[in-house]
Motif scaffolding. Structure first.
Motif, PDB file in Angstrom:
ATOM      1  N   LEU A   1     -11.544  -2.843   4.140  1.00  0.00           N
ATOM      2  CA  LEU A   1     -10.343  -3.539   3.283  1.00  0.00           C
ATOM      3  C   LEU A   1     -10.776  -4.404   2.224  1.00  0.00           C
ATOM      4  O   LEU A   1     -10.048  -4.273   1.221  1.00  0.00           O
ATOM      5  N   GLU A   2     -11.878  -5.146   2.651  1.00  0.00           N
ATOM      6  CA  GLU A   2     -12.225  -6.269   1.571  1.00  0.00           C
ATOM      7  C   GLU A   2     -12.777  -5.472   0.253  1.00  0.00           C
ATOM      8  O   GLU A   2     -12.488  -5.747  -0.851  1.00  0.00           O
ATOM      9  N   ASP A   3     -13.373  -4.228   0.548  1.00  0.00           N
ATOM     10  CA  ASP A   3     -13.742  -3.607  -0.724  1.00  0.00           C
ATOM     11  C   ASP A   3     -12.601  -3.000  -1.571  1.00  0.00           C
ATOM     12  O   ASP A   3     -12.712  -3.092  -2.793  1.00  0.00           O
ATOM     13  N   LEU A   4     -11.576  -2.647  -1.130  1.00  0.00           N
ATOM     14  CA  LEU A   4     -10.461  -2.043  -1.424  1.00  0.00           C
ATOM     15  C   LEU A   4      -9.742  -3.263  -2.282  1.00  0.00           C
ATOM     16  O   LEU A   4      -9.621  -3.150  -3.603  1.00  0.00           O
ATOM     17  N   LEU A   5      -9.775  -4.575  -1.892  1.00  0.00           N
ATOM     18  CA  LEU A   5      -8.916  -5.438  -2.287  1.00  0.00           C
ATOM     19  C   LEU A   5      -9.828  -6.049  -3.568  1.00  0.00           C
ATOM     20  O   LEU A   5      -9.173  -7.049  -4.169  1.00  0.00           O
ATOM     21  N   ASN A   6     -10.938  -5.831  -3.436  1.00  0.00           N
ATOM     22  CA  ASN A   6     -11.975  -6.397  -4.525  1.00  0.00           C
ATOM     23  C   ASN A   6     -12.374  -5.558  -5.618  1.00  0.00           C
ATOM     24  O   ASN A   6     -13.111  -5.853  -6.284  1.00  0.00           O
ATOM     25  N   GLY A   7     -11.656  -4.499  -5.506  1.00  0.00           N
ATOM     26  CA  GLY A   7     -12.275  -3.173  -6.552  1.00  0.00           C
ATOM     27  C   GLY A   7     -13.515  -2.706  -6.448  1.00  0.00           C
ATOM     28  O   GLY A   7     -13.980  -2.087  -7.181  1.00  0.00           O
ATOM     29  N   ARG A   8     -14.095  -2.975  -5.066  1.00  0.00           N
ATOM     30  CA  ARG A   8     -15.407  -2.395  -4.792  1.00  0.00           C
ATOM     31  C   ARG A   8     -15.544  -0.838  -4.491  1.00  0.00           C
ATOM     32  O   ARG A   8     -15.713  -0.592  -3.316  1.00  0.00           O
TER      33      ARG A   8
ATOM     34  N   GLN B   1      -7.925   8.370  -4.108  1.00  0.00           N
ATOM     35  CA  GLN B   1      -7.755   7.974  -2.726  1.00  0.00           C
ATOM     36  C   GLN B   1      -7.158   6.621  -2.551  1.00  0.00           C
ATOM     37  O   GLN B   1      -6.412   6.403  -1.664  1.00  0.00           O
ATOM     38  N   VAL B   2      -7.750   5.477  -3.027  1.00  0.00           N
ATOM     39  CA  VAL B   2      -7.552   4.142  -2.942  1.00  0.00           C
ATOM     40  C   VAL B   2      -6.112   3.911  -3.548  1.00  0.00           C
ATOM     41  O   VAL B   2      -5.184   3.193  -2.972  1.00  0.00           O
ATOM     42  N   ARG B   3      -5.922   4.593  -4.814  1.00  0.00           N
ATOM     43  CA  ARG B   3      -4.295   4.497  -5.356  1.00  0.00           C
ATOM     44  C   ARG B   3      -3.269   5.241  -4.442  1.00  0.00           C
ATOM     45  O   ARG B   3      -2.337   4.483  -4.222  1.00  0.00           O
ATOM     46  N   GLN B   4      -3.820   6.094  -3.565  1.00  0.00           N
ATOM     47  CA  GLN B   4      -2.597   6.578  -2.644  1.00  0.00           C
ATOM     48  C   GLN B   4      -2.549   5.791  -1.527  1.00  0.00           C
ATOM     49  O   GLN B   4      -1.331   5.601  -1.003  1.00  0.00           O
ATOM     50  N   ILE B   5      -3.497   5.320  -1.222  1.00  0.00           N
ATOM     51  CA  ILE B   5      -3.221   4.076   0.104  1.00  0.00           C
ATOM     52  C   ILE B   5      -2.585   2.997  -0.404  1.00  0.00           C
ATOM     53  O   ILE B   5      -1.530   2.577   0.225  1.00  0.00           O
ATOM     54  N   PHE B   6      -2.944   2.447  -1.621  1.00  0.00           N
ATOM     55  CA  PHE B   6      -1.787   1.225  -2.152  1.00  0.00           C
ATOM     56  C   PHE B   6      -0.593   1.499  -2.276  1.00  0.00           C
ATOM     57  O   PHE B   6       0.374   0.921  -1.970  1.00  0.00           O
ATOM     58  N   ALA B   7      -0.362   2.885  -2.734  1.00  0.00           N
ATOM     59  CA  ALA B   7       1.141   3.435  -3.025  1.00  0.00           C
ATOM     60  C   ALA B   7       1.628   3.653  -1.844  1.00  0.00           C
ATOM     61  O   ALA B   7       2.949   3.115  -1.537  1.00  0.00           O
ATOM     62  N   ALA B   8       1.090   4.072  -0.632  1.00  0.00           N
ATOM     63  CA  ALA B   8       1.651   4.015   0.736  1.00  0.00           C
ATOM     64  C   ALA B   8       2.088   2.649   1.144  1.00  0.00           C
ATOM     65  O   ALA B   8       3.119   2.308   1.852  1.00  0.00           O
ATOM     66  N   TRP B   9       1.184   1.700   1.051  1.00  0.00           N
ATOM     67  CA  TRP B   9       1.562   0.243   1.372  1.00  0.00           C
ATOM     68  C   TRP B   9       2.682  -0.336   0.672  1.00  0.00           C
ATOM     69  O   TRP B   9       3.547  -0.837   1.162  1.00  0.00           O
ATOM     70  N   ASN B  10       2.528  -0.005  -0.640  1.00  0.00           N
ATOM     71  CA  ASN B  10       3.621  -0.626  -1.524  1.00  0.00           C
ATOM     72  C   ASN B  10       5.020   0.006  -1.168  1.00  0.00           C
ATOM     73  O   ASN B  10       5.915  -0.534  -0.896  1.00  0.00           O
ATOM     74  N   GLU B  11       4.959   1.376  -0.752  1.00  0.00           N
ATOM     75  CA  GLU B  11       6.267   2.020  -0.280  1.00  0.00           C
ATOM     76  C   GLU B  11       6.642   1.358   1.028  1.00  0.00           C
ATOM     77  O   GLU B  11       8.018   1.024   1.226  1.00  0.00           O
ATOM     78  N   LYS B  12       5.947   1.053   1.854  1.00  0.00           N
ATOM     79  CA  LYS B  12       6.182   0.404   3.350  1.00  0.00           C
ATOM     80  C   LYS B  12       6.803  -0.678   2.841  1.00  0.00           C
ATOM     81  O   LYS B  12       7.620  -1.196   3.664  1.00  0.00           O
ATOM     82  N   LEU B  13       6.398  -1.691   1.926  1.00  0.00           N
ATOM     83  CA  LEU B  13       6.590  -2.979   1.789  1.00  0.00           C
ATOM     84  C   LEU B  13       8.245  -2.956   1.038  1.00  0.00           C
ATOM     85  O   LEU B  13       8.914  -3.917   1.130  1.00  0.00           O
ATOM     86  N   GLY B  14       8.224  -1.819  -0.164  1.00  0.00           N
ATOM     87  CA  GLY B  14       9.288  -1.678  -0.659  1.00  0.00           C
ATOM     88  C   GLY B  14       9.477  -2.779  -2.024  1.00  0.00           C
ATOM     89  O   GLY B  14      10.262  -2.880  -2.868  1.00  0.00           O
ATOM     90  N   PHE B  15       8.039  -2.974  -2.379  1.00  0.00           N
ATOM     91  CA  PHE B  15       7.529  -3.676  -3.511  1.00  0.00           C
ATOM     92  C   PHE B  15       6.395  -3.359  -3.960  1.00  0.00           C
ATOM     93  O   PHE B  15       5.325  -3.350  -2.886  1.00  0.00           O
ATOM     94  N   GLN B  16       5.823  -3.721  -5.180  1.00  0.00           N
ATOM     95  CA  GLN B  16       4.317  -3.297  -5.548  1.00  0.00           C
ATOM     96  C   GLN B  16       3.528  -4.503  -5.198  1.00  0.00           C
ATOM     97  O   GLN B  16       3.554  -5.450  -6.216  1.00  0.00           O
TER      98      GLN B  16
END
Length: 85
Positions: free
Chosen positions: A51-58, A66-81
């Protein structure tokens, strides 16, 4: 920790109101407890990313989709970007 959010609504408020992005340790806890699915956990393991790799762009360019898909799913669940990749 007594200030750790406990319900789904509290986790959502945590991402929204506490600006937890400044405190990576809480952000990681929130992602693990509220956002990340088992499928995403397996996907990250197969890409050898934390997760640290994802958050820090590593991650490399081949992993970006795939990372953008994961982020999109998280944003969707949260209801904001909250996450951008």
């Amino acid at each position: 920790y007594s200030d750790e959010p406990v319900s789904d609504d509290e986790w959502k408020a945590f991402f929204c109101d506490r600006c937890c992005h400044e405190e990576e340790r809480w952000l990681i806890v929130g992602i693990k407890k509220y956002l990340r699915t088992q499928e995403q956990r397996e996907q990250l393991a197969s890409m050898d990313l934390s997760l640290e790799d994802l958050l820090n762009g590593r991650y490399n360019g081949n992993q970006g989709r795939q990372v953008r898909q994961i982020f999109a799913a998280w944003n969707e669940k949260l209801g904001f970007q909250a996450f951008r990749g």
